[in-house]
Motif scaffolding. Structure first.
Motif, PDB file in Angstrom:
ATOM      1  N   ASP A 265       0.833  -1.215   0.000  1.00 14.18           N
ATOM      2  CA  ASP A 265       0.000   0.000   0.000  1.00 14.18           C
ATOM      3  C   ASP A 265       0.862   1.258   0.000  1.00 14.18           C
ATOM      4  O   ASP A 265       0.605   2.227   0.727  1.00 14.18           O
ATOM      5  CB  ASP A 265      -0.948   0.002   1.199  1.00 14.18           C
ATOM      6  CG  ASP A 265      -2.014  -1.088   1.093  1.00 14.18           C
ATOM      7  OD1 ASP A 265      -2.499  -1.314  -0.029  1.00 14.18           O
ATOM      8  OD2 ASP A 265      -2.338  -1.702   2.115  1.00 14.18           O
ATOM      9  N   GLY A 266       1.918   1.222  -0.803  1.00 14.97           N
ATOM     10  CA  GLY A 266       2.773   2.388  -0.975  1.00 14.97           C
ATOM     11  C   GLY A 266       3.821   2.589   0.083  1.00 14.97           C
ATOM     12  O   GLY A 266       4.579   3.565   0.031  1.00 14.97           O
ATOM     13  N   GLN A 267       3.916   1.693   1.056  1.00 11.60           N
ATOM     14  CA  GLN A 267       4.884   1.855   2.136  1.00 11.60           C
ATOM     15  C   GLN A 267       5.829   0.654   2.202  1.00 11.60           C
ATOM     16  O   GLN A 267       5.450  -0.470   1.883  1.00 11.60           O
ATOM     17  CB  GLN A 267       4.169   2.000   3.487  1.00 11.60           C
ATOM     18  CG  GLN A 267       3.342   3.267   3.629  1.00 11.60           C
ATOM     19  CD  GLN A 267       2.720   3.381   4.999  1.00 11.60           C
ATOM     20  OE1 GLN A 267       2.013   2.482   5.450  1.00 11.60           O
ATOM     21  NE2 GLN A 267       2.985   4.482   5.681  1.00 11.60           N
ATOM     22  N   LYS A 268       7.047   0.916   2.633  1.00 11.86           N
ATOM     23  CA  LYS A 268       8.017  -0.149   2.828  1.00 11.86           C
ATOM     24  C   LYS A 268       7.544  -1.061   3.958  1.00 11.86           C
ATOM     25  O   LYS A 268       7.022  -0.594   4.960  1.00 11.86           O
ATOM     26  CB  LYS A 268       9.384   0.445   3.181  1.00 11.86           C
ATOM     27  CG  LYS A 268      10.484  -0.588   3.334  1.00 11.86           C
ATOM     28  CD  LYS A 268      11.813   0.084   3.637  1.00 11.86           C
ATOM     29  CE  LYS A 268      12.916  -0.950   3.831  1.00 11.86           C
ATOM     30  NZ  LYS A 268      14.224  -0.306   4.114  1.00 11.86           N
ATOM     31  N   MET A 269       7.715  -2.358   3.775  1.00 16.52           N
ATOM     32  CA  MET A 269       7.322  -3.291   4.834  1.00 16.52           C
ATOM     33  C   MET A 269       8.231  -3.131   6.050  1.00 16.52           C
ATOM     34  O   MET A 269       9.458  -3.069   5.911  1.00 16.52           O
ATOM     35  CB  MET A 269       7.401  -4.729   4.335  1.00 16.52           C
ATOM     36  CG  MET A 269       6.190  -5.200   3.570  1.00 16.52           C
ATOM     37  SD  MET A 269       6.168  -7.016   3.394  1.00 16.52           S
ATOM     38  CE  MET A 269       7.668  -7.291   2.487  1.00 16.52           C
ATOM     39  N   SER A 270       7.628  -3.077   7.216  1.00 11.27           N
ATOM     40  CA  SER A 270       8.410  -3.002   8.455  1.00 11.27           C
ATOM     41  C   SER A 270       7.557  -3.456   9.621  1.00 11.27           C
ATOM     42  O   SER A 270       6.326  -3.308   9.612  1.00 11.27           O
ATOM     43  CB  SER A 270       8.917  -1.580   8.697  1.00 11.27           C
ATOM     44  OG  SER A 270       7.852  -0.723   9.035  1.00 11.27           O
ATOM     45  N   LYS A 271       8.212  -3.994  10.634  1.00  8.50           N
ATOM     46  CA  LYS A 271       7.494  -4.420  11.826  1.00  8.50           C
ATOM     47  C   LYS A 271       6.856  -3.232  12.533  1.00  8.50           C
ATOM     48  O   LYS A 271       5.762  -3.340  13.100  1.00  8.50           O
ATOM     49  CB  LYS A 271       8.448  -5.151  12.774  1.00  8.50           C
ATOM     50  CG  LYS A 271       8.900  -6.515  12.272  1.00  8.50           C
ATOM     51  CD  LYS A 271       9.794  -7.196  13.300  1.00  8.50           C
ATOM     52  CE  LYS A 271      10.239  -8.565  12.810  1.00  8.50           C
ATOM     53  NZ  LYS A 271      11.142  -9.227  13.782  1.00  8.50           N
ATOM     54  N   SER A 272       7.540  -2.086  12.497  1.00  2.94           N
ATOM     55  CA  SER A 272       7.015  -0.914  13.198  1.00  2.94           C
ATOM     56  C   SER A 272       5.703  -0.433  12.599  1.00  2.94           C
ATOM     57  O   SER A 272       4.837   0.083  13.312  1.00  2.94           O
ATOM     58  CB  SER A 272       8.052   0.219  13.173  1.00  2.94           C
ATOM     59  OG  SER A 272       8.345   0.597  11.841  1.00  2.94           O
ATOM     60  N   LEU A 273       5.547  -0.613  11.281  1.00  7.74           N
ATOM     61  CA  LEU A 273       4.297  -0.219  10.626  1.00  7.74           C
ATOM     62  C   LEU A 273       3.245  -1.325  10.693  1.00  7.74           C
ATOM     63  O   LEU A 273       2.073  -1.094  10.373  1.00  7.74           O
ATOM     64  CB  LEU A 273       4.561   0.145   9.155  1.00  7.74           C
ATOM     65  CG  LEU A 273       5.388   1.410   8.903  1.00  7.74           C
ATOM     66  CD1 LEU A 273       5.661   1.574   7.409  1.00  7.74           C
ATOM     67  CD2 LEU A 273       4.666   2.643   9.440  1.00  7.74           C
ATOM     68  N   GLY A 274       3.668  -2.515  11.067  1.00  8.20           N
ATOM     69  CA  GLY A 274       2.735  -3.631  11.165  1.00  8.20           C
ATOM     70  C   GLY A 274       2.205  -4.094   9.823  1.00  8.20           C
ATOM     71  O   GLY A 274       1.097  -4.635   9.743  1.00  8.20           O
ATOM     72  N   ASN A 275       3.003  -3.900   8.762  1.00 11.35           N
ATOM     73  CA  ASN A 275       2.515  -4.254   7.423  1.00 11.35           C
ATOM     74  C   ASN A 275       3.351  -5.347   6.761  1.00 11.35           C
ATOM     75  O   ASN A 275       3.405  -5.440   5.529  1.00 11.35           O
ATOM     76  CB  ASN A 275       2.478  -3.013   6.531  1.00 11.35           C
ATOM     77  CG  ASN A 275       3.870  -2.439   6.260  1.00 11.35           C
ATOM     78  OD1 ASN A 275       4.836  -2.817   6.921  1.00 11.35           O
ATOM     79  ND2 ASN A 275       3.951  -1.531   5.316  1.00 11.35           N
TER      80      ASN A 275
END
Length: 476
Positions: A265-275
């Motif tokens: 969804d346009g954002q880099k995957m990261s644990k902090s973003l939960g994505n």
């Protein structure tokens, strides 16, 4: 003569004809996962991309030797094992099995070789010794390090200058290094860390040396293709080239192929973003084949943004294809049919997936437009054989439609079901009971049964349906 395969070579920054050491054989190594967690969609993209390339290579070459490794010793693995109070093998074995399961669900075939780092300590030590003997590595405070200034071509793959390299390097600038860019080949292990005996003391290998040693052991000192994600270009693959070239004095790899990044969804995957999207979680949203098609829908060298719309489009596309195939479920594929040449041409042009998928749709339309059974058998065979190069459309159509159905907002493909019912009735009247029974099984896999009455056969929905994943079947 088969037309050549063109691939974009990261080292030369241009598309080139694939050149191999032998005309009938190609060697390919792809960096696999570090196994301390379940695979996510970012891990799945290279697995699917290089599975596609492997399928093309197996079609065009008499022999492909494809190796994809598992990194099964790493600080993250060590931390996970320590937290759980178990040996590292308990962690790595668990997640290697999970990786196998998830990739199989995406239609990723197993490579020929799956070397593990922990099984190659003698080869790693031997490689380090060769680098030290040739003056490209040294020992300091229990560490063996590669001396970057000893290799003038360092940086050609990534195209980075010294400042960029230092900014991006995953190396510790320690006082015992002769140069800040020197990287670790072997490092000491504490009593509570995994370790192996070596001439430099008990320790474990650095990240980069592992792949070079496994390549030398299984594929030779020069390989034809080396693949992986774009994030591995520097420092990992840059360091691999330095090690492999300096240890043996030969070309390390002819063609470097890298897939681009994936965002959510346009954002880099990261644990902090939960994505961080795990493959096994996505498999509850759509069948693995739809996830595979979604991953293939963008050219491998372009960044991909993963979103719900992309997955939904893949489900709809597969539904159209399998509905066309279901209409001629009872019709065997014509024999001795080869994949479509235009689709092959697209794949041979740096895995031109957009053109290949467009051509696949033309083949589907040809099947829909076929005027008789002979034409349909030919069109069906060409569609199925061509799709196999993409790892698509290899399931029994109605079973595939059953798996797709919960994920689309469309009514069941009743026309396809009734066509199958009619084909079964025809076979039964011709006393071809083997075919009739097979078609009944296909109906049951789709959640229906054929109920024979005095007025003829009719469809009846089953209360409990058979799982489509349990027996994928065969489209032909």
């Amino acid at each position: 003569m088969t037309e050549p395969i063109y691939l974009h070579n990261t080292l030369t920054r241009r598309k080139e004809v694939l050149r191999t050491e032998r005309p009938d054989r190609v060697t390919m190594y792809v960096c696999g996962p570090t196994v301390y967690n379940y695979p996510h969609i970012g891990n799945a993209r290279p697995a699917v991309v290089f599975d596609l390339l492997a399928r093309l290579l197996r079609h065009d070459y008499a022999e492909l030797v494809y190796a994809r490794n598992f990194t099964d010793v790493d600080d993250k693995i060590n931390a996970a094992a320590a937290a759980a109070g178990v040996p590292i093998a308990s962690i790595t074995d668990r997640f290697i099995e999970a990786y196998h399961q998830d990739m199989a669900a995406l239609g990723v075939a197993s490579p020929d070789l799956e070397p593990r780092v922990t099984a190659h300590m003698p080869q790693i030590i031997e490689l380090i010794q060769a680098l030290i003997a040739r003056g490209h590595a040294y020992v300091a405070q229990g560490h063996a390090l590669f001396h970057v200034p000893s290799y003038p071509a360092y940086g050609e793959l990534s195209g980075r200058n010294t400042k960029d390299m230092l900014a991006g390097a995953r190396v510790e600038v320690a006082p015992y290094k002769r140069d800040p860019l020197d990287f670790v080949l072997w490092k000491p292990s504490t009593a509570d860390q995994p370790g192996w005996s070596s001439p430099w003391g008990r320790g474990r290998p650095g990240w980069h040396v592992e792949c070079s040693a496994m390549i030398g052991q299984h594929l030779g000192h020069t390989i034809d293709i080396h693949g992986g994600g774009q994030d591995l270009i520097f420092p990992h693959h840059e360091n691999e080239i330095a090690q492999g070239t300096c240890a043996h004095g030969t070309l390390y790899c002819r063609t470097w192929v890298h897939n681009s990044f994936i965002t959510v969804d346009g954002q880099k995957m990261s644990k902090s973003l939960g994505n961080v999207l795990l493959v096994r979680d996505l498999l509850s949203q759509a069948p693995g084949e739809a996830i595979r098609l979604a991953l293939l829908s963008t050219h491998y060298r372009r960044p991909m943004d993963w979103n719900a719309q992309r997955l939904s489009a893949a489900v709809q596309t597969l539904t159209r294809f399998y509905t066309s195939l279901a209409r001629c479920e009872a019709l065997p594929c014509a024999a001795d049919v080869k994949p479509d040449e235009q689709l092959l041409h697209a794949l041979r042009n740096d895995l031109g997936i957009a053109e290949a998928l467009a051509r696949l749709n033309v083949l589907r339309q040809a099947l829909d437009d076929a005027s008789d059974d002979a034409a349909r058998a030919l069109a069906k065979a060409r569609l199925v054989k061509s799709a196999a190069l993409l790892g698509l459309l290899q399931q029994a159509p109605l079973a595939a439609l059953q798996a797709l159905q919960p994920h689309i907002d469309a009514p069941p493909p009743q026309a396809a079901l009734h066509a199958l019912l009619e084909a079964r009735e025809t076979a039964r009247k011709a006393r071809d009971f083997a075919t009739a029974d097979r078609l009944r099984s296909e109906l049951q896999a789709a959640g229906f049964t054929a109920e024979d009455t005095a007025q003829g056969s009719r469809l009846r929905a089953l209360v409990q349906t058979t799982s489509a994943r349990a027996n994928p079947g065969d489209p032909c």
